[in-house]
Design a protein around this motif. Structure first.
Motif, PDB file in Angstrom:
ATOM      1  N   GLU A  51     -41.277  43.848 -15.230  1.00  0.00           N
ATOM      2  CA  GLU A  51     -42.350  43.297 -16.050  1.00  0.00           C
ATOM      3  C   GLU A  51     -43.732  43.816 -15.651  1.00  0.00           C
ATOM      4  O   GLU A  51     -44.747  43.385 -16.206  1.00  0.00           O
ATOM      5  N   ARG A  81     -49.504  36.250 -12.758  1.00  0.00           N
ATOM      6  CA  ARG A  81     -48.142  36.568 -13.203  1.00  0.00           C
ATOM      7  C   ARG A  81     -47.145  36.380 -12.071  1.00  0.00           C
ATOM      8  O   ARG A  81     -46.044  35.857 -12.277  1.00  0.00           O
ATOM      9  N   VAL A  83     -45.373  43.469 -12.847  1.00  0.00           N
ATOM     10  CA  VAL A  83     -46.164  42.615 -11.957  1.00  0.00           C
ATOM     11  C   VAL A  83     -46.449  43.338 -10.648  1.00  0.00           C
ATOM     12  O   VAL A  83     -47.540  43.223 -10.073  1.00  0.00           O
TER      13      VAL A  83
END
Length: 405
Positions: free
Chosen positions: A290, A311, A292
């Motif tokens: 994702e 996040r 992050v």
């Protein structure tokens, strides 16, 4: 290391029967446990705590002193008076040690502990491979020098080995460690043959539940559930002071608890298993997917969350919520006095523990006060060395004078 405030249990009138009944073990075990809890403590007080005669306690104390487990304290007990002074006894940490070995996914930790569960030394050893024939020999080879370097003349009482997954304590066999790909590894026999030490092997969550009983939160002696969340997800539970192992030590296997609405593929072939969703390894992989963090790394994700990355923090909060659902099931099923959580986000990421407790409050029918009954483990950075050392300390505190019993 175990906090002194946790190891020293305050003495109250109601503690007499609790100490005497703890694990329903032998008199020498009861005396040693009472001294661990309350020492330095007078022999007359021990007699009252464990329900034995003063003469019996004096004999047992002498035997435990001779075995290097107790010593007389330099401080007299109580006010000075005419007659023989009351010289208290305390646990002797100067003559005996235990060795601990925790086997994780990417490394092992060797540790030396005193018999009060305090970590004296630790050493992280990266794995050279995951096959037992690659992983175990370097650990066996390192043990003699590690002990010689740190024991300072104290005698090792034995070696405790802790790891995740399915561990048969009775046979010292790691029956299944899915992350390492192990099946039926006779770790206990391997290390016993190589070292000549008494060796015991157990699951790290069961070992930590026992560590809470011995050195941590005294409420664990009534009943406790221990939830260990790392690369592997394990649980343990105890009632009446006794850890439940089940047939072939299979109790506590919650890694494949199904989570509603989740589709992550698990190594077992099913989807939505607890371990496939919330394990540290999977959390690091998801964070990288994702964007992050740049590369899959639970350590980097935790650092980002601690630095305030929203996040990263959100992933830990989601993990806490999902664990809260699993915790609510265990609390309603077993109704323990205490649920202990060993998970790094709970300790280091603001809001995680509160989110888990809130989820339990919403889902559990029996847990009336999650703020009181759900706590973090007592051992912080020493958690894995304490787990390993407690595997052998359990044997010591259960039967400290085996030839006398």
């Amino acid at each position: 290391m175990p906090p002194e405030s946790a190891a020293r249990v305050p003495l109250r009138r109601g503690d007499i029967s609790r100490t005497a009944d703890f694990r329903q073990t032998t008199n020498d075990s009861a005396v040693l446990q009472a001294v661990l809890d309350h020492g330095p403590v007078a022999r007359s007080t021990i007699a009252r705590l464990v329900g034995l005669s003063p003469a019996a306690v004096s004999r047992l104390s002498a035997d435990l002193i001779a075995a290097g487990l107790l010593r007389e304290s330099a401080t007299e007990a109580g006010p000075k008076s005419v007659g023989r002074p009351h010289i208290p006894v305390e646990v002797d940490t100067s003559r005996r040690v235990v060795v601990g070995l925790h086997i994780a996914l990417r490394h092992a930790i060797l540790a030396l502990l005193d018999i009060k569960g305090h970590v004296i030394a630790r050493e992280l050893i990266p794995h050279r491979g995951t096959e037992p024939r690659q992983l175990l020999p370097p650990l066996v080879a390192r043990l003699p020098a590690f002990i010689a370097q740190h024991a300072a003349g104290r005698t090792p009482l034995g070696l405790g080995i802790a790891t995740g997954g399915w561990v048969d304590r009775a046979d010292g066999v790691i029956i299944e460690h899915a992350m390492l790909g192990w099946r039926d590894v006779p770790a206990g026999q391997v290390f016993a043959d190589a070292t000549g030490l008494p060796v015991r092997v157990d699951n790290h969550s069961r070992a930590l539940a026992r560590a809470e009983q011995l050195f941590g939160d005294a409420r664990a002696r009534a009943s406790v559930v221990h939830l260990f969340v790392g690369n592997m997800i394990d649980a343990a539970f105890a009632t009446g002071g006794k850890i439940h192992h089940g047939p072939h030590s299979a109790a506590g296997a919650i890694a494949h608890l199904q989570l509603a609405g989740r589709s992550e593929l698990c190594a077992c072939g099913r989807r939505g298993c607890l371990q496939a969703v919330v394990s540290s390894r999977e959390l690091g992989l998801r964070a990288a997917r994702e964007g992050v963090i740049p590369e899959p790394s639970f350590v980097d994700l935790l650092s980002a969350a601690r630095a305030g990355d929203r996040r990263a923090t959100g992933l830990f909060h989601e993990r806490a919520r999902l664990l809260g659902g699993a915790a609510a099931i265990m609390l309603d099923l077993l109704n323990p006095e205490l649920l202990v959580v060993a998970e790094r986000g709970m300790r280091y990421v603001p809001g995680c523990l509160e989110m888990l407790r809130a989820e339990v409050s919403e889902r559990s029918r029996l847990c009336a006060d999650p703020g009181r009954s759900i706590v973090l483990g007592s051992f912080e950075v020493d958690i894995l060395p304490v787990a390993a050392g407690t595997v052998i300390l359990d044997a010591l505190y259960t039967n400290p004078l085996p030839r006398a019993n």
